[in-house]
Design a protein around this motif. Structure first.
Motif, mmCIF file in Angstrom:
data_model
loop_
_atom_site.group_PDB
_atom_site.id
_atom_site.type_symbol
_atom_site.label_atom_id
_atom_site.label_comp_id
_atom_site.label_asym_id
_atom_site.label_seq_id
_atom_site.Cartn_x
_atom_site.Cartn_y
_atom_site.Cartn_z
ATOM 1 N N GLU A 244 -51.716 -29.113 -0.184
ATOM 2 C CA GLU A 244 -51.982 -30.076 -1.174
ATOM 3 C C GLU A 244 -51.877 -31.402 -0.651
ATOM 4 O O GLU A 244 -50.907 -31.933 -0.158
ATOM 5 N N PRO A 245 -53.043 -32.209 -0.837
ATOM 6 C CA PRO A 245 -53.039 -33.340 -0.490
ATOM 7 C C PRO A 245 -52.083 -34.530 -0.995
ATOM 8 O O PRO A 245 -51.936 -34.433 -1.950
ATOM 9 N N GLY A 246 -51.535 -35.324 0.017
ATOM 10 C CA GLY A 246 -50.617 -36.455 -0.638
ATOM 11 C C GLY A 246 -51.108 -37.734 -0.247
ATOM 12 O O GLY A 246 -52.433 -37.846 -0.112
ATOM 13 N N GLU A 247 -50.236 -38.577 -0.411
ATOM 14 C CA GLU A 247 -50.669 -40.184 -0.167
ATOM 15 C C GLU A 247 -51.039 -40.326 1.196
ATOM 16 O O GLU A 247 -50.791 -39.598 2.188
ATOM 17 N N THR A 248 -51.921 -41.508 1.264
ATOM 18 C CA THR A 248 -52.156 -41.888 2.620
ATOM 19 C C THR A 248 -51.243 -42.891 3.113
ATOM 20 O O THR A 248 -51.196 -44.139 2.341
ATOM 21 N N VAL A 249 -50.554 -42.749 4.130
ATOM 22 C CA VAL A 249 -49.330 -43.446 4.518
ATOM 23 C C VAL A 249 -49.858 -44.682 5.332
ATOM 24 O O VAL A 249 -49.442 -45.693 5.334
#
Ligand SMILES: Cc1cc2nc3c(=O)[nH]c(=O)nc-3n(C[C@H](O)[C@H](O)[C@H](O)COP(=O)(O)OP(=O)(O)OC[C@H]3O[C@@H](n4cnc5c(N)ncnc54)[C@H](O)[C@@H]3O)c2cc1C
Length: 310
Positions: A244-249
């Protein structure tokens, strides 16, 4: 194994190419690395080194002079990578390493150099980014260790410096740190993307801090694609691997791997570059002088200091 052996047998003829600078490099190495691979039937070796070459952002074999690739993959490195699997990561990354090395030296940070004037001495002037105050220093010699093409904005450059430095090319290398949950393949690479069809897509990704849930993706861009376009592709990849992709840090676009074209290499760019060393109280070093790895930059700098400062 046979090709590694043949490479070692061929190696003595390329001794100059393995040295700290590019002087005396055999002419055939001005051709692209692909031409060299075809000429010497080194297809398997080329495939084996494509992970630390293409995915590490240096681009495609048909665009760079073979001299750079051989400088990177001198026989000792090929043995270490292919036979002994010697890879390592700096535990805290590279930044703290340099900060600690510099801690005992007089290094002035955050100075924006706006002007360099060379005459009987070298005058360096600009503005302190932290305080906004102007500064002005006078030195006996100047060593340029920053991107040479950018130095043209503050340097009283000669025609020759301008002609050479404006020929420097780069790759558009992007690094994205992204959160991903239940990602089945936290680190890996995609060999099908090691040619131009893979531009803008992740070639390799890594789990640099295991357990953090943050994964690092490495992408060669075309200089035009937006980060948003590329990140859509990264999300697709993460989903395709069950995550599940999350935010780009974090995201960084590196103006990466300064080098010259095969044509400029053949026309003697490095002979002219080396002929400038010491002229007008000025020396230049850094990755363009040799190749874009830490080891190569250090080796060139050591050699420069031995040639001119000892
Ligand atoms: C994502 C990434 C991964 C890499 N991985 C590896 C690796 O695994 N192994 C390896 O060996 N190499 C690796 N490299 C390559 C390596 O980091 C470089 O080749 C090396 O740091 C180049 O050293 P340099 O001194 O020439 O340039 P830099 O380290 O870039 O230093 C140039 C300095 O000049 C400063 N500067 C720029 N403009 C100005 C200005 N106008 N005035 C004053 N200062 C200025 C910059 O702030 C910088 O500190 C990697 C590079 C990147 C981007």
């Amino acid at each position: 194994l046979l090709e590694i052996l043949r490479y070692h047998i061929l190696a003595p003829r390329y001794r100059a190419a393995f040295g700290p600078n590019h002087l005396g490099t055999p002419e055939e190495l001005a051709d692209s690395f692909q031409a060299w691979v075809d000429r010497h039937r080194m297809g398997v070796l080329a495939k084996a080194i494509s992970i630390p070459y293409t995915t590490f952002g240096y681009g495609y074999y048909d665009e760079s002079p073979a001299a750079y690739v051989l400088k990177f993959f001198e026989p000792g490195i090929v043995r270490a990578l292919a036979l002994q699997f010697k890879f390592f990561k700096w535990k805290e990354g590279a930044q703290t390493l340099w900060e600690r090395l510099a801690s005992g030296m007089d290094v002035r940070y955050s100075l924006e150099v706006r002007e360099v004037r060379r005459g009987d001495t070298v005058l360096v002037a600009g503005r302190d980014r932290r305080t906004g105050e102007p500064f002005r220093y006078e030195y006996d010699r100047l060593v340029l260790a920053c991107p040479l093409d950018e130095s043209l904005s503050f340097l009283d450059a000669s025609e020759e410096e301008r002609a050479l430095y404006s020929k420097i090319l780069h790759k558009d290398y992007r690094v994205y740190l992204k959160r991903a949950r239940v990602f089945r393949v936290p680190a890996g690479f995609a060999p099908a993307r090691f040619d131009r069809s893979g531009i803008g897509r992740a070639m390799i990704w890594d789990d640099r801090v295991p357990g953090s849930g943050i994964h690092t993706f490495y992408v060669l861009g075309d200089g035009k694609q937006s980060d948003e376009e590329i990140e859509v592709g990264l999300d697709e990849d993460i989903r395709a691997m069950g995550g599940e992709p999350g935010e780009t840090v974090a995201r960084v676009r590196w103006k990466y791997y300064p080098h010259v074209s095969c044509q400029d290499y053949r026309a003697g760019w490095y002979d002219r570059f080396e002929a400038l060393q010491g002229r007008n109280r000025t020396y230049a070093c850094g990755e363009i002088a040799s190749f874009s790895t830490v080891e190569r930059v250090i080796r060139y700098s050591n050699d420069l200091s031995r040639r001119f400062f000892e």
